[in-house]
Design an enzyme around this catalytic site. Structure first.
Site, PDB file in Angstrom:
ATOM      1  N   ASN A  98      28.973  43.991  21.684  1.00 56.94           N
ATOM      2  CA  ASN A  98      28.422  44.761  22.799  1.00 56.94           C
ATOM      3  C   ASN A  98      26.903  44.912  22.729  1.00 56.94           C
ATOM      4  O   ASN A  98      26.250  44.976  23.780  1.00 56.94           O
ATOM      5  CB  ASN A  98      29.089  46.150  22.813  1.00 56.94           C
ATOM      6  CG  ASN A  98      28.346  47.130  23.686  1.00 56.94           C
ATOM      7  OD1 ASN A  98      28.392  47.062  24.916  1.00 56.94           O
ATOM      8  ND2 ASN A  98      27.601  48.057  23.057  1.00 56.94           N
ATOM      9  N   TYR A 100      17.240  36.927  30.228  1.00 57.86           N
ATOM     10  CA  TYR A 100      18.363  37.849  29.978  1.00 57.86           C
ATOM     11  C   TYR A 100      19.627  37.262  30.603  1.00 57.86           C
ATOM     12  O   TYR A 100      20.680  37.165  29.956  1.00 57.86           O
ATOM     13  CB  TYR A 100      18.069  39.232  30.564  1.00 57.86           C
ATOM     14  CG  TYR A 100      19.279  40.143  30.569  1.00 57.86           C
ATOM     15  CD1 TYR A 100      19.763  40.701  29.387  1.00 57.86           C
ATOM     16  CD2 TYR A 100      19.969  40.417  31.754  1.00 57.86           C
ATOM     17  CE1 TYR A 100      20.886  41.515  29.389  1.00 57.86           C
ATOM     18  CE2 TYR A 100      21.088  41.235  31.767  1.00 57.86           C
ATOM     19  CZ  TYR A 100      21.549  41.781  30.582  1.00 57.86           C
ATOM     20  OH  TYR A 100      22.669  42.575  30.585  1.00 57.86           O
ATOM     21  N   ASP A 160      20.461  46.291  11.495  1.00 57.58           N
ATOM     22  CA  ASP A 160      19.733  45.546  12.528  1.00 57.58           C
ATOM     23  C   ASP A 160      20.353  44.158  12.658  1.00 57.58           C
ATOM     24  O   ASP A 160      20.264  43.341  11.739  1.00 57.58           O
ATOM     25  CB  ASP A 160      18.255  45.432  12.138  1.00 57.58           C
ATOM     26  CG  ASP A 160      17.425  44.727  13.213  1.00 57.58           C
ATOM     27  OD1 ASP A 160      18.007  44.127  14.152  1.00 57.58           O
ATOM     28  OD2 ASP A 160      16.190  44.770  13.109  1.00 57.58           O
ATOM     29  N   LYS A 183      23.199  35.827  28.777  1.00 54.16           N
ATOM     30  CA  LYS A 183      24.564  36.263  29.087  1.00 54.16           C
ATOM     31  C   LYS A 183      25.412  35.081  29.582  1.00 54.16           C
ATOM     32  O   LYS A 183      26.626  35.026  29.326  1.00 54.16           O
ATOM     33  CB  LYS A 183      24.536  37.393  30.123  1.00 54.16           C
ATOM     34  CG  LYS A 183      23.893  38.681  29.597  1.00 54.16           C
ATOM     35  CD  LYS A 183      24.616  39.221  28.372  1.00 54.16           C
ATOM     36  CE  LYS A 183      24.172  40.620  27.998  1.00 54.16           C
ATOM     37  NZ  LYS A 183      24.839  41.127  26.790  1.00 54.16           N
ATOM     38  N   ALA A 210      20.239  34.218  31.397  1.00 54.89           N
ATOM     39  CA  ALA A 210      20.631  32.976  30.702  1.00 54.89           C
ATOM     40  C   ALA A 210      21.325  33.285  29.381  1.00 54.89           C
ATOM     41  O   ALA A 210      22.268  32.587  28.990  1.00 54.89           O
ATOM     42  CB  ALA A 210      19.401  32.101  30.464  1.00 54.89           C
TER      43      ALA A 210
HETATM   44  N1  LIG Z   1      23.976  49.156  31.411  1.00 55.62           N
HETATM   45  C1  LIG Z   1      24.007  48.120  32.233  1.00 55.62           C
HETATM   46  O1  LIG Z   1      23.622  48.239  33.398  1.00 55.62           O
HETATM   47  C2  LIG Z   1      24.553  46.794  31.767  1.00 55.62           C
HETATM   48  C3  LIG Z   1      24.893  45.849  32.727  1.00 55.62           C
HETATM   49  C4  LIG Z   1      25.387  44.623  32.304  1.00 55.62           C
HETATM   50  C5  LIG Z   1      25.548  44.367  30.971  1.00 55.62           C
HETATM   51  N2  LIG Z   1      25.193  45.304  30.054  1.00 55.62           N
HETATM   52  C6  LIG Z   1      25.369  44.963  28.637  1.00 55.62           C
HETATM   53  O2  LIG Z   1      26.135  45.976  28.018  1.00 55.62           O
HETATM   54  C7  LIG Z   1      25.830  46.000  26.632  1.00 55.62           C
HETATM   55  C8  LIG Z   1      25.603  47.432  26.185  1.00 55.62           C
HETATM   56  O3  LIG Z   1      24.402  47.907  26.761  1.00 55.62           O
HETATM   57  P1  LIG Z   1      24.210  49.372  27.352  1.00 55.62           P
HETATM   58  O4  LIG Z   1      24.059  49.237  28.794  1.00 55.62           O
HETATM   59  O5  LIG Z   1      25.217  50.297  26.807  1.00 55.62           O
HETATM   60  O6  LIG Z   1      22.729  49.674  26.809  1.00 55.62           O
HETATM   61  P2  LIG Z   1      22.165  50.520  25.611  1.00 55.62           P
HETATM   62  O7  LIG Z   1      22.508  51.964  25.808  1.00 55.62           O
HETATM   63  O8  LIG Z   1      20.720  50.156  25.518  1.00 55.62           O
HETATM   64  O9  LIG Z   1      22.972  49.986  24.344  1.00 55.62           O
HETATM   65  C9  LIG Z   1      22.582  48.881  23.579  1.00 55.62           C
HETATM   66  C10 LIG Z   1      22.884  49.196  22.133  1.00 55.62           C
HETATM   67  O10 LIG Z   1      22.552  48.067  21.327  1.00 55.62           O
HETATM   68  C11 LIG Z   1      21.959  48.525  20.125  1.00 55.62           C
HETATM   69  N3  LIG Z   1      21.023  47.535  19.610  1.00 55.62           N
HETATM   70  C12 LIG Z   1      19.912  47.070  20.217  1.00 55.62           C
HETATM   71  N4  LIG Z   1      19.266  46.227  19.408  1.00 55.62           N
HETATM   72  C13 LIG Z   1      19.990  46.162  18.254  1.00 55.62           C
HETATM   73  C14 LIG Z   1      19.830  45.478  17.023  1.00 55.62           C
HETATM   74  N5  LIG Z   1      18.774  44.674  16.800  1.00 55.62           N
HETATM   75  N6  LIG Z   1      20.757  45.656  16.054  1.00 55.62           N
HETATM   76  C15 LIG Z   1      21.823  46.468  16.252  1.00 55.62           C
HETATM   77  N7  LIG Z   1      22.029  47.140  17.415  1.00 55.62           N
HETATM   78  C16 LIG Z   1      21.115  46.985  18.380  1.00 55.62           C
HETATM   79  C17 LIG Z   1      21.217  49.796  20.512  1.00 55.62           C
HETATM   80  O11 LIG Z   1      21.142  50.709  19.440  1.00 55.62           O
HETATM   81  P3  LIG Z   1      19.831  50.817  18.494  1.00 55.62           P
HETATM   82  O12 LIG Z   1      18.645  50.859  19.393  1.00 55.62           O
HETATM   83  O13 LIG Z   1      20.060  52.087  17.728  1.00 55.62           O
HETATM   84  O14 LIG Z   1      19.885  49.612  17.619  1.00 55.62           O
HETATM   85  C18 LIG Z   1      22.078  50.373  21.619  1.00 55.62           C
HETATM   86  O15 LIG Z   1      22.967  51.369  21.138  1.00 55.62           O
HETATM   87  C19 LIG Z   1      24.628  45.067  26.432  1.00 55.62           C
HETATM   88  O16 LIG Z   1      25.054  43.820  25.934  1.00 55.62           O
HETATM   89  C20 LIG Z   1      24.083  44.920  27.835  1.00 55.62           C
HETATM   90  O17 LIG Z   1      23.387  43.706  28.028  1.00 55.62           O
HETATM   91  C21 LIG Z   1      24.714  46.513  30.424  1.00 55.62           C
END
Ligand SMILES: NC(=O)c1ccc[n+]([C@@H]2O[C@H](COP(=O)([O-])OP(=O)(O)OC[C@H]3O[C@@H](n4cnc5c(N)ncnc54)[C@H](OP(=O)(O)O)[C@@H]3O)[C@@H](O)[C@H]2O)c1
Length: 248
Positions: free
Chosen positions: A85, A149, A58, A153, A151
């Site tokens: 990420n 959120y 975590d 980023k 902010a």
């Molecule tokens: N998808 C979009 O539309 C989008 C757009 C812009 C930017 N992003 C950015 O892209 C990145 C990846 O997100 P994603 O879209 O792939 O979403 P996601 O599928 O929700 O992935 C986020 C990952 O972070 C892990 N995580 C969350 N809290 C955590 C913690 N406390 N410790 C360790 N790991 C943790 C989660 O795994 P666990 O729950 O197992 O911990 C999950 O695998 C993020 O930074 C997000 O802000 C996404």
């Protein structure tokens, strides 16, 4: 791109963009430490990819950053790339803003990448490695209803610029990738009901000039390009990959 013999830490490796980028690095020959809270999700990422090691942790917990970097360097003896990420989003209109809500977002989206990068620094110096921070289109445009959120980023993008200059003399490159709306677990993880998630996805696709949301694999490709040792002169930049959304 060839990452043979190189070692990568990817946070948030159990789903979405993190899963795709972990697998792509492994396919390119790297050894990858995949970090996230859910062990089963990380094991699924690692299935059929012997180069990926699951490391449940975590990132909001004290001491995790150093423990993660120690795990990678203890196992493989070097660290070439850190991909910050893991991140979370949260609807939080100003009238409903709480200290706990802000801390939750910033602990994961800003503090964790900072502490991981700090712990990784001595190892990145040895190999002139790279850091890739995953921001968002909304790191540089407004996001009504989820301002904190956006902010968080924006903070990550500015850290990217400052670290790029701070670490340039060490040969370490620091860049950010800012995806637009991309298929992942992010909206569900934010606690939104399925019907709302479906509506948001439709609305987003309609607003994106290229007419669709992104795939994690097409985001992952660009993370590898930013990290690629062949990309020798790029640092301090934020690359937006969003089908043209930021231009609208
Ligand atoms: N998808 C979009 O539309 C989008 C757009 C812009 C930017 N992003 C950015 O892209 C990145 C990846 O997100 P994603 O879209 O792939 O979403 P996601 O599928 O929700 O992935 C986020 C990952 O972070 C892990 N995580 C969350 N809290 C955590 C913690 N406390 N410790 C360790 N790991 C943790 C989660 O795994 P666990 O729950 O197992 O911990 C999950 O695998 C993020 O930074 C997000 O802000 C996404």
């Amino acid at each position: 791109m060839d990452f043979t013999g190189r070692t990568v830490v990817v946070t948030g490796a159990g789903s979405g963009i993190g899963r795709a980028v972990s697998r792509l690095f492994a396919d390119a020959g790297a050894r990858v430490l995949g970090v996230g809270r859910r062990a089963a999700a990380l094991e699924e990422t690692a299935a059929d990819h012997p180069g990926i090691a699951a490391h449940p942790a975590d990132l909001r917990a004290p001491g995790t950053a150093r423990e993660v970097i120690d795990a990678a360097t203890g196992r493989w003896g070097r660290l070439d790339v850190l991909v910050n990420n893991a991140g979370a989003t949260r609807m939080m209109p100003l009238g409903e803003t709480t200290a706990e809500g802000i801390a939750d977002l910033f602990d994961l989206n800003v503090t964790a990448p900072s502490l991981l990068s700090s712990a990784a620094l001595p190892h990145l110096r040895q190999v002139e490695g790279a850091i890739v921070n995953v921001s968002s289109t909304y790191g540089h445009r407004p996001l009504p209803g989820a301002a904190h959120y956006a902010a968080s980023k924006a903070a990550l993008e500015h850290l990217t610029r400052s670290w790029a200059v701070e670490l340039a003399a060490d040969g370490i490159r620091v860049n950010a990738l800012a995806p637009g709306p991309t298929e992942s677990e992010a909206l569900t993880a934010a606690g939104l009901p399925d019907a709302v998630v479906d509506q948001i996805k439709q609305d987003e696709a309609a607003r994106i000039p290229l007419g669709r949301r992104g795939d994690p694999e097409e985001i992952a490709t660009w993370i590898l390009r930013l990290a690629d040792p062949q990309t020798t002169w790029l640092t301090g930049q934020t690359l937006t990959l969003d089908g043209g959304l930021e231009l609208t």
